[in-house]
Write a protein that holds these residues in place. Structure first.
Motif, PDB file in Angstrom:
ATOM      1  N   ILE A   5       5.258  17.320  -3.472  1.00  0.00           N
ATOM      2  CA  ILE A   5       6.695  17.156  -3.305  1.00  0.00           C
ATOM      3  C   ILE A   5       6.687  17.085  -1.717  1.00  0.00           C
ATOM      4  CG2 ILE A   5       8.997  18.503  -2.728  1.00  0.00           C
ATOM      5  CD1 ILE A   5       8.405  19.781  -5.318  1.00  0.00           C
ATOM      6  N   ASP A   6       5.864  17.521  -0.925  1.00  0.00           N
ATOM      7  CA  ASP A   6       5.606  17.344   0.574  1.00  0.00           C
ATOM      8  C   ASP A   6       5.477  15.996   0.898  1.00  0.00           C
ATOM      9  OD1 ASP A   6       6.556  20.002   0.793  1.00  0.00           O
ATOM     10  OD2 ASP A   6       4.591  20.808   1.275  1.00  0.00           O
ATOM     11  N   LEU A  63      11.741   0.797  -3.709  1.00  0.00           N
ATOM     12  CA  LEU A  63      11.594   1.475  -4.957  1.00  0.00           C
ATOM     13  C   LEU A  63      10.312   2.432  -4.370  1.00  0.00           C
ATOM     14  CD1 LEU A  63      12.974   2.057  -7.542  1.00  0.00           C
ATOM     15  CD2 LEU A  63      11.274   0.605  -8.470  1.00  0.00           C
ATOM     16  N   LEU A  64      10.295   3.613  -4.600  1.00  0.00           N
ATOM     17  CA  LEU A  64       9.252   4.560  -4.546  1.00  0.00           C
ATOM     18  C   LEU A  64       8.879   4.999  -5.759  1.00  0.00           C
ATOM     19  CD1 LEU A  64       7.778   6.030  -2.303  1.00  0.00           C
ATOM     20  CD2 LEU A  64       9.375   7.892  -2.436  1.00  0.00           C
ATOM     21  N   VAL A  65       7.535   4.761  -6.272  1.00  0.00           N
ATOM     22  CA  VAL A  65       6.875   5.173  -7.445  1.00  0.00           C
ATOM     23  C   VAL A  65       6.319   6.605  -7.339  1.00  0.00           C
ATOM     24  CG1 VAL A  65       5.326   4.744  -9.281  1.00  0.00           C
ATOM     25  CG2 VAL A  65       6.621   2.958  -8.319  1.00  0.00           C
ATOM     26  N   VAL A  66       6.824   7.706  -8.222  1.00  0.00           N
ATOM     27  CA  VAL A  66       5.984   9.130  -8.039  1.00  0.00           C
ATOM     28  C   VAL A  66       5.419   9.225  -9.381  1.00  0.00           C
ATOM     29  CG1 VAL A  66       6.691  11.348  -7.678  1.00  0.00           C
ATOM     30  CG2 VAL A  66       8.002   9.378  -6.461  1.00  0.00           C
ATOM     31  N   ARG A  67       4.069   9.583  -9.426  1.00  0.00           N
ATOM     32  CA  ARG A  67       3.527  10.143 -10.403  1.00  0.00           C
ATOM     33  C   ARG A  67       3.622  11.435 -10.704  1.00  0.00           C
ATOM     34  NH1 ARG A  67      -0.328   8.013 -13.920  1.00  0.00           N
ATOM     35  NH2 ARG A  67      -0.838   6.308 -12.796  1.00  0.00           N
ATOM     36  N   PRO A  80       0.959  -1.250  -0.124  1.00  0.00           N
ATOM     37  CA  PRO A  80       0.068   0.038  -0.167  1.00  0.00           C
ATOM     38  C   PRO A  80       0.959   1.089  -0.049  1.00  0.00           C
ATOM     39  CG  PRO A  80      -0.515  -1.586   1.594  1.00  0.00           C
ATOM     40  CD  PRO A  80       0.637  -2.128   1.258  1.00  0.00           C
ATOM     41  N   PRO A  81       0.199   2.363  -0.254  1.00  0.00           N
ATOM     42  CA  PRO A  81       1.157   3.793  -0.103  1.00  0.00           C
ATOM     43  C   PRO A  81       1.626   4.017   1.209  1.00  0.00           C
ATOM     44  CG  PRO A  81      -1.062   3.890  -1.381  1.00  0.00           C
ATOM     45  CD  PRO A  81      -1.116   2.614  -0.863  1.00  0.00           C
ATOM     46  N   ALA A 125       7.175  10.537   2.833  1.00  0.00           N
ATOM     47  CA  ALA A 125       7.385   9.093   2.562  1.00  0.00           C
ATOM     48  C   ALA A 125       8.631   8.640   2.693  1.00  0.00           C
ATOM     49  CB  ALA A 125       6.600   8.797   1.056  1.00  0.00           C
ATOM     50  N   LYS A 126       9.511   9.496   2.099  1.00  0.00           N
ATOM     51  CA  LYS A 126      10.853   9.072   2.286  1.00  0.00           C
ATOM     52  C   LYS A 126      11.258   9.107   3.938  1.00  0.00           C
ATOM     53  CE  LYS A 126      15.783  10.391   0.961  1.00  0.00           C
ATOM     54  NZ  LYS A 126      16.209  10.122   2.447  1.00  0.00           N
TER      55      LYS A 126
END
Length: 230
Positions: free
Chosen positions: A193-194, A183-187, A164-165, A199-200
């Protein structure tokens, strides 16, 4: 050799570009991500990896499936596990049943062999979510989950978790802490950005190893692509 319980048909519900058109520029980008992941794991053995995103609908699950495929196309024996016990999608992607799966193993109801599905793609097996439990976080943080990882690592070259996210629930942090890398997916044009930074931070707090990010849904510019024929 363990027996395969369910041989799936060639029919897929979602379009997995790396399977149906492995020579496309998009498939080439997935192979580039694969190469970069291999480089990022130069100082350790990448046997387990989870893929997540900061929020929903960033293309995480489709990215996970395509990455599992390109790793299997490289000759690796790959197991894709749907660890999103709240909103699973792997059974839709690979057009299979979700009557038994990860949740059955975690409560001690089924063995690894009994919940594993063979796909139509060489070297790629899947485990679906199974019945959605009332306590996903507790199950994912259980001793049974660690046992699943140990057992699957003995049978596969790479185990990939769809989770999940990060900002939605704690499940991704839990799995990140027991995987070799994340691995982080960013759409593009959707993720804030925040939110990505938060998340990181959460992944760092769980002592997970962030391998990198995939920027998804970027407008394709023809001049940015090179084609290599054989």
């Amino acid at each position: 050799m363990r027996s395969k319980k369910r041989k799936l048909s060639n029919k897929v519900k979602r379009t997995l570009i790396t399977d149906v058109n492995p020579r496309s520029p998009i498939s080439e980008q997935y192979r580039t991500v694969r190469t970069n992941l291999n480089f990022s794991a130069v100082d350790f053995d990448l046997k387990t990896m989870m893929v997540t995103s900061s929020g929903p609908a960033e293309g995480k699950s489709l990215t996970t499936a395509n990455l599992a495929i390109v790793f299997s196309q490289q000759g690796n024996k790959v197991l894709l596990i749907d660890a999103d016990l709240r909103k699973p999608t792997v059974h839709y992607t690979f057009h299979t049943q979700n009557t038994v799966g990860l949740s059955n193993y975690l409560i001690g109801d089924k063995s690894l062999d009994e919940i594993t599905n063979e796909t139509h793609i060489d070297n790629l097996d899947t485990i679906t979510c199974g019945p959605i439990p009332p306590n996903p976080s507790e199950l994912l943080g259980s001793k049974a989950m660690k046992q699943l990882i140990r057992e699957s690592k003995n049978q596969y070259d790479l185990v990939v978790f769809d989770t999940p996210p990060v900002l939605a629930v704690t499940d991704a942090q839990i799995i990140s802490s027991i995987c070799d890398g994340t691995l982080l997916v960013v759409r593009n044009k959707q993720a804030e950005i925040d939110q990505v930074k938060r998340a990181k931070e959460l992944l760092d707090q769980s002592n997970g190893r962030l391998l990198g990010t995939v920027l998804n849904d970027v407008e394709r510019k023809k001049q940015n692509y090179y084609y290599y024929g054989t």
